[in-house]
Write an enzyme that holds these catalytic residues in place. Structure first.
Site, PDB file in Angstrom:
ATOM      1  N   ASP A   1       0.840  -1.196   0.000  1.00 51.25           N
ATOM      2  CA  ASP A   1       0.000   0.000   0.000  1.00 51.25           C
ATOM      3  C   ASP A   1       0.873   1.243   0.000  1.00 51.25           C
ATOM      4  O   ASP A   1       2.083   1.181   0.245  1.00 51.25           O
ATOM      5  CB  ASP A   1      -0.930   0.005   1.215  1.00 51.25           C
ATOM      6  CG  ASP A   1      -2.133   0.934   1.033  1.00 51.25           C
ATOM      7  OD1 ASP A   1      -2.268   1.552  -0.033  1.00 51.25           O
ATOM      8  OD2 ASP A   1      -2.938   1.026   1.986  1.00 51.25           O
ATOM      9  N   LYS A   2       0.220   2.349  -0.274  1.00 50.47           N
ATOM     10  CA  LYS A   2       0.862   3.667  -0.271  1.00 50.47           C
ATOM     11  C   LYS A   2      -0.030   4.639   0.473  1.00 50.47           C
ATOM     12  O   LYS A   2      -1.263   4.522   0.440  1.00 50.47           O
ATOM     13  CB  LYS A   2       1.089   4.124  -1.714  1.00 50.47           C
ATOM     14  CG  LYS A   2       1.431   5.602  -1.880  1.00 50.47           C
ATOM     15  CD  LYS A   2       0.198   6.407  -2.258  1.00 50.47           C
ATOM     16  CE  LYS A   2       0.511   7.908  -2.335  1.00 50.47           C
ATOM     17  NZ  LYS A   2      -0.739   8.707  -2.439  1.00 50.47           N
ATOM     18  N   HIS A   3       0.574   5.595   1.163  1.00 48.98           N
ATOM     19  CA  HIS A   3      -0.190   6.613   1.873  1.00 48.98           C
ATOM     20  C   HIS A   3       0.499   7.963   1.675  1.00 48.98           C
ATOM     21  O   HIS A   3       1.725   8.029   1.552  1.00 48.98           O
ATOM     22  CB  HIS A   3      -0.268   6.291   3.369  1.00 48.98           C
ATOM     23  CG  HIS A   3      -1.086   7.271   4.151  1.00 48.98           C
ATOM     24  ND1 HIS A   3      -2.450   7.163   4.280  1.00 48.98           N
ATOM     25  CD2 HIS A   3      -0.731   8.397   4.827  1.00 48.98           C
ATOM     26  CE1 HIS A   3      -2.908   8.173   4.990  1.00 48.98           C
ATOM     27  NE2 HIS A   3      -1.890   8.931   5.347  1.00 48.98           N
ATOM     28  N   SER A   4      -0.281   9.027   1.647  1.00 52.87           N
ATOM     29  CA  SER A   4       0.266  10.378   1.550  1.00 52.87           C
ATOM     30  C   SER A   4      -0.158  11.186   2.756  1.00 52.87           C
ATOM     31  O   SER A   4      -1.277  11.017   3.267  1.00 52.87           O
ATOM     32  CB  SER A   4      -0.229  11.068   0.268  1.00 52.87           C
ATOM     33  OG  SER A   4       0.119  12.448   0.276  1.00 52.87           O
TER      34      SER A   4
ATOM     35  N   ARG B   1      -8.589  15.729  16.097  1.00 51.14           N
ATOM     36  CA  ARG B   1      -7.369  16.465  15.745  1.00 51.14           C
ATOM     37  C   ARG B   1      -7.666  17.647  14.843  1.00 51.14           C
ATOM     38  O   ARG B   1      -7.037  18.701  14.944  1.00 51.14           O
ATOM     39  CB  ARG B   1      -6.365  15.530  15.053  1.00 51.14           C
ATOM     40  CG  ARG B   1      -5.661  14.573  15.995  1.00 51.14           C
ATOM     41  CD  ARG B   1      -4.929  13.484  15.221  1.00 51.14           C
ATOM     42  NE  ARG B   1      -4.020  14.036  14.240  1.00 51.14           N
ATOM     43  CZ  ARG B   1      -3.697  13.437  13.086  1.00 51.14           C
ATOM     44  NH1 ARG B   1      -4.225  12.259  12.786  1.00 51.14           N
ATOM     45  NH2 ARG B   1      -2.854  13.998  12.259  1.00 51.14           N
TER      46      ARG B   1
ATOM     47  N   SER C   1      -1.760   7.324  13.423  1.00 53.66           N
ATOM     48  CA  SER C   1      -2.946   7.325  12.567  1.00 53.66           C
ATOM     49  C   SER C   1      -2.674   6.597  11.260  1.00 53.66           C
ATOM     50  O   SER C   1      -3.453   5.744  10.827  1.00 53.66           O
ATOM     51  CB  SER C   1      -3.389   8.765  12.297  1.00 53.66           C
ATOM     52  OG  SER C   1      -4.517   8.792  11.444  1.00 53.66           O
TER      53      SER C   1
ATOM     54  N   LYS D   1      -3.987   2.231  10.477  1.00 55.93           N
ATOM     55  CA  LYS D   1      -4.855   1.825   9.353  1.00 55.93           C
ATOM     56  C   LYS D   1      -4.144   0.807   8.467  1.00 55.93           C
ATOM     57  O   LYS D   1      -4.775  -0.102   7.922  1.00 55.93           O
ATOM     58  CB  LYS D   1      -5.275   3.052   8.541  1.00 55.93           C
ATOM     59  CG  LYS D   1      -6.244   3.962   9.288  1.00 55.93           C
ATOM     60  CD  LYS D   1      -6.841   5.003   8.390  1.00 55.93           C
ATOM     61  CE  LYS D   1      -5.920   6.148   8.087  1.00 55.93           C
ATOM     62  NZ  LYS D   1      -5.741   7.075   9.218  1.00 55.93           N
ATOM     63  N   LYS D   2      -2.846   0.959   8.309  1.00 57.65           N
ATOM     64  CA  LYS D   2      -2.105   0.029   7.460  1.00 57.65           C
ATOM     65  C   LYS D   2      -1.878  -1.308   8.171  1.00 57.65           C
ATOM     66  O   LYS D   2      -1.815  -2.356   7.528  1.00 57.65           O
ATOM     67  CB  LYS D   2      -0.770   0.645   7.032  1.00 57.65           C
ATOM     68  CG  LYS D   2      -0.924   1.969   6.288  1.00 57.65           C
ATOM     69  CD  LYS D   2      -1.937   1.868   5.155  1.00 57.65           C
ATOM     70  CE  LYS D   2      -2.236   3.209   4.523  1.00 57.65           C
ATOM     71  NZ  LYS D   2      -3.308   3.113   3.502  1.00 57.65           N
TER      72      LYS D   2
ATOM     73  N   THR E   1      -8.637  11.532  -1.127  1.00 60.96           N
ATOM     74  CA  THR E   1      -8.781  10.544  -2.201  1.00 60.96           C
ATOM     75  C   THR E   1     -10.226  10.074  -2.334  1.00 60.96           C
ATOM     76  O   THR E   1     -10.747   9.927  -3.446  1.00 60.96           O
ATOM     77  CB  THR E   1      -7.849   9.354  -1.935  1.00 60.96           C
ATOM     78  OG1 THR E   1      -6.494   9.807  -1.978  1.00 60.96           O
ATOM     79  CG2 THR E   1      -8.040   8.254  -2.971  1.00 60.96           C
TER      80      THR E   1
END
Length: 477
Positions: free
Chosen positions: A106-109, A194, A209, A213-214, A146
């Site tokens: 996976d990827k996250h930004s 937050r 955070s 999730k990952k 997203t």
């Protein structure tokens, strides 16, 4: 493909039965006081706080106070890891066939302006043989989300059960879904808190955070795109590097191979900002075209992830593989199948993925009006400041001022020039798409102030990709 094992897709502790009962927590005011005074919290303390958040026994004021104490006093890696695990275990865990383990990535930004990388990268990785169970978020502050972008496509559903996610991974190879009440519920509650307590930029809270999730996704490898610059959570590159190191370190403790890419976020990514406009630009990239900076970031992040998950021998080999699936249409085919699998009418999905740019625009939400801004003088485009652009679009309806507020998916802006380009006075440089009244004088001034011109010769802009922070077993490519 190996058949999935005959077991529940969800479990409390990654398949090891129900979660342990929560410890008897200390009184929350005592925990808040200890963190306020700079003391370390134990794993039991942190679990107690998270349990109180989920079961509703923690008051909003107490949650806010604890978040601010963490923001001001920080957490060490052990505390951050404990918080990450407590958030991850606050709900159920996704499970997949054992044969998929190496493929699950996976990827996250951390959030940017014009950042539509996930829309392109998830199907590109699927075309490379990966399984991508991407849990994404909505817009936070001035940054786009997203899920909001994908929901501008008529019929697209971000709500998918674990069984539906498994089917999508089997058939398509990727899915992009929202966080449900069953998955990491504590993070959802803290995430919302937050946003209204000025604690969005807390390094341990961001780390926990993202990784919680990952962790529930059961992935083997993760690349986090850590933005820095004028429109990022961290304007300073060294602060971004500190977050990158925390993500890599805590990720390793959770059994994930995590790399963090530092990428600049002074200028918008690509030439489109706004939900429907960014979907159009993502489709251009899936055509093998589109803005160079967007394609470069997709290829670089994808290459790093294929290498990190040991599906490519080098980062360069992985990047070449991603470029190939963008150019030969196989990534776009996966995107079309993902759209269909997540509720989009097959005819619309086909038309979006095979039509021209003009045809695509007719199929997606459009704003009622357009207004172009002209360059006030001759000059070379040194930069286009992303933050004032995003703030004005937020005012126009592209973002939310309160949780649950409806956004206007057609609102956005198109950059008509590139950084490094020579521009003449009176040339249109920005096209704003808006649904309400015309731009106010103040909004027009803010947008014109985003265009930075100089007298130097035209130049080729640098890639937004700056640095890759890797776990210790890996050497820099």
């Amino acid at each position: 493909m190996a058949a999935p094992p005959a077991r529940s897709f969800l479990s409390g502790e990654g398949g090891r039965g129900p979660p342990d009962p929560p410890p008897e927590p200390k009184q929350l005011p005592e925990l808040i006081r200890r963190k306020r005074d700079g003391e370390r919290l134990s794993e039991e303390d942190i679990r107690g706080f998270v349990c109180a958040v989920v079961d509703g026994s923690a008051q909003d004021t107490q949650i806010g106070a604890m978040l601010m104490a963490i923001r001001l006093r920080g957490m060490d890696l052990e505390e951050t890891s404990a918080l990450t695990q407590a958030l991850a275990k606050s709900g159920q865990q996704l499970e997949w066939p054992e044969a998929w383990h190496q493929q699950l990535v996976d990827k996250h930004s951390t959030g940017g302006v014009g950042d539509k990388v996930s829309l392109v990268l998830a199907p590109a990785l699927a075309a490379c043989g990966c399984k991508v169970p991407m849990i994404s978020g909505r817009g936070l502050g001035h940054t786009g989300g997203t899920l909001d972008k994908l929901e501008s496509i008529p019929g697209f559903s971000v709500i998918q059960s674990p069984e539906q996610m498994q089917m999508l991974l089997e058939v398509v190879g990727c899915c992009i879904v929202g966080q449900s009440e069953d998955l990491v519920p504590a993070d959802g509650l803290l995430y919302a808190a937050r946003d209204v307590t000025a604690t969005v930029d807390s390094l341990p809270l961001i780390t926990a955070s993202i990784l919680s999730k990952k962790a529930v996704e059961g992935i083997s490898a993760l690349v986090v795109d850590v933005k820095y610059g004028g429109a990022a959570v961290f304007p300073d590159q060294e602060q971004a590097r500190e977050l990158a190191r925390a993500l890599v370190g805590v990720g390793a403790g959770l059994g994930m191979r995590v790399a963090a890419a530092l990428t600049s976020m002074d200028n918008p990514l690509g030439r489109s900002v706004g939900h429907a406009l960014e979907v159009e630009e993502a489709l251009l990239c899936l055509d093998g075209a589109g803005p160079r900076d967007l394609r470069d970031l997709v290829v670089q992040l994808g290459g790093a992830l294929l290498w990190l998950s040991r599906q490519a021998e080098t980062q360069a080999q992985g990047a070449a593989w991603v470029a190939t699936v963008l150019d030969n249409g196989s990534a776009k085919a996966r995107f079309e199948r993902m759209l269909e699998g997540q509720g989009v009418d097959p005819g619309l999905a086909r038309a979006l993925c095979s039509g021209t740019a003009a045809q695509r625009r007719q199929l997606l939400p459009r704003a009622r009006e357009q207004e172009e801004l002209l360059a006030g003088r001759d000059g070379t485009v040194e930069g286009i400041r992303a933050l004032p652009l995003a703030l004005v679009l937020h005012e126009l309806g592209a973002g939310r001022s309160r949780a649950g507020q409806k956004i206007q998916p057609g609102v956005g802006a198109e950059l008509l020039v590139d950084v490094g380009q020579r521009l003449r006075r009176g040339t249109p440089w920005l096209r704003v798409h808006l649904d309400g009244p015309a731009l106010s004088a103040q909004q027009r001034r803010a947008l014109q102030g985003a265009l930075l011109l100089s007298d130097r010769a035209p130049f080729a802009p640098p890639s937004p990709f700056t640095e890759l922070v890797l776990p210790t077993p890996f050497l820099q490519p």
